[in-house]
Enzyme design. Structure first.
Site, mmCIF file in Angstrom:
data_model
loop_
_atom_site.group_PDB
_atom_site.id
_atom_site.type_symbol
_atom_site.label_atom_id
_atom_site.label_comp_id
_atom_site.label_asym_id
_atom_site.label_seq_id
_atom_site.Cartn_x
_atom_site.Cartn_y
_atom_site.Cartn_z
ATOM 1 C CB ALA A 1 -1.239 7.436 -4.222
ATOM 2 N N GLY B 1 0.819 -1.307 0.028
ATOM 3 C CA GLY B 1 0.077 0.003 0.123
ATOM 4 C C GLY B 1 0.862 1.200 -0.004
ATOM 5 C CG ASN B 2 -0.226 4.827 -1.502
ATOM 6 O OD1 ASN B 2 -0.768 5.598 -0.992
ATOM 7 N ND2 ASN B 2 -0.547 4.119 -2.502
ATOM 8 N NE ARG B 3 3.898 8.356 5.020
ATOM 9 C CZ ARG B 3 4.776 9.327 5.091
ATOM 10 N NH1 ARG B 3 5.875 8.896 4.990
ATOM 11 N NH2 ARG B 3 4.662 10.017 5.978
ATOM 12 C CB SER B 4 -2.936 8.052 -0.453
ATOM 13 O OG SER B 4 -3.959 8.899 -0.734
#
Ligand code: PMT
Length: 214
Positions: free
Chosen positions: A94, A28-31
C-alpha cells in the site's frame, strides 16, 4: 498441483510506506504486510528467487526470500527498480500516493489551532514499471477499494498497463488490511476470477496459480 517456479525471479512489494512529516510523525496506512508476505512465502516455497521489498512491518522474513526493508514510497521505488530484471512483479504494498512536500528536520511545534500539510504525489511504481524497458513479463497489481471495486480495479489494470490486478475491498471486517483473511477478485484483460474469502496464505497460492498457470 502447483506449478514449480524454479529459475523464476519474482519481486514482491508488501506493507505500507511511511512518509515523514518530521522526525516524530509520518503519514502512513493500515497495511500489515501479511498479504504481500504470504505471496513472497508461497513463491519462495515453489522455488522462485524472491526479492521482497517490505515497508515498515513487524513480520518475519519468509524462508528463502531476500528481504529489502524500506520506509518511504521513494525508497520502495528505488529498491524495486534495483531488483530488476525479474519475471514478475507483484505489487501488494500500500504505497502512499502523497508525501509531505517539505518534511521538517525538527519536530513541528504546536503553535496554531490548525496545521496545513502540503502533500505532493509520490512516484507510481507500478505505472512506471508498465512502460519501463525492463518491464517484467508478468506485472501484477493490487487494488484496495472501499466501493465500486470492479470499475476502479479494471481502470487500474488498463491505465497502469498490467497483466493482472487483484482487487480487495477494504474498510469491512474480515478482509483487506491487517487481518489474516481476505477475499480477492482477480481481473485480467478479458477475464476475472473470485478467490476466497480465505486465509491470505491460501489466497497467495491461488493468485500464483493464476499468474503462473504453466
Ligand atoms: O498488508 P495487509 O494488511 O495484509 O493488507 C493487504 C492489502 C489490502 C494492503 C493488499 O491486499 C492490497 O490491496 N494492496 C494494494 C494497496 C494499494 O495501495 O492499492 P491502490 O489501489 O492504492 O494501488 C494500486 C496498485 O498500485 C497497488 O499494486 C500499489 O502497490 C501500486 N502503487 C500505488 C501507488 C504508488 N505510488 N505506487 C504503486 O506502485
Amino acid at each position: 498441483m502447483s506449478v514449480p517456479l524454479d529459475g523464476r525471479r519474482i519481486v514482491v512489494s508488501a506493507g505500507p510506506t511511511y512518509e515523514d512529516i518530521d522526525p516524530v510523525r509520518f503519514v502512513g496506512n493500515r497495511s500489515s504486510g501479511k498479504m504481500g508476505f504470504a505471496v513472497a512465502a508461497a513463491a519462495a516455497r515453489r522455488g522462485a528467487e524472491v526479492v521482497l521489498v517490505a515497508g515498515p512491518v513487524a513480520l518475519a522474513t519468509p524462508a528463502g526470500a531476500r528481504r529489502v526493508d524500506v520506509r518511504s514510497a521513494a525508497q520502495m521505488r528505488e529498491a524495486v527498480f534495483a531488483a530488476l530484471p525479474a519475471d514478475a512483479y507483484i505489487g501488494a504494498a500500500a504505497v502512499a500516493d502523497y508525501t509531505p512536500r517539505h518534511p521538517s528536520p525538527d519536530k513541528v511545534k504546536k503553535t496554531g489551532e490548525t496545521l496545513v500539510l502540503e502533500l505532493v504525489r509520490t512516484p507510481d511504481i507500478l505505472a512506471e514499471l508498465g512502460v519501463h524497458a525492463l518491464r517484467p513479463r508478468r506485472l501484477v497489481g493490487f487494488a484496495a477499494e472501499t466501493g465500486d471495486v470492479a470499475r476502479y480495479a479494471q481502470d487500474k489494470l488498463a491505465r497502469k498497463r498490467l497483466d493482472m490486478i487483484a482487487a480487495n475491498r477494504v474498510g469491512v471486517a474480515g478482509q483487506g488490511f491487517e487481518g489474516d483473511d481476505n477475499a480477492l477478485v482477480v481481473y485480467w484483460p478479458g477475464g476475472e476470477r473470485a478467490l476466497g474469502p480465505a486465509p491470505k496464505t491460501e489466497l497467495a497460492e491461488r493468485l500464483l496459480d493464476l499468474v503462473f498457470p504453466d
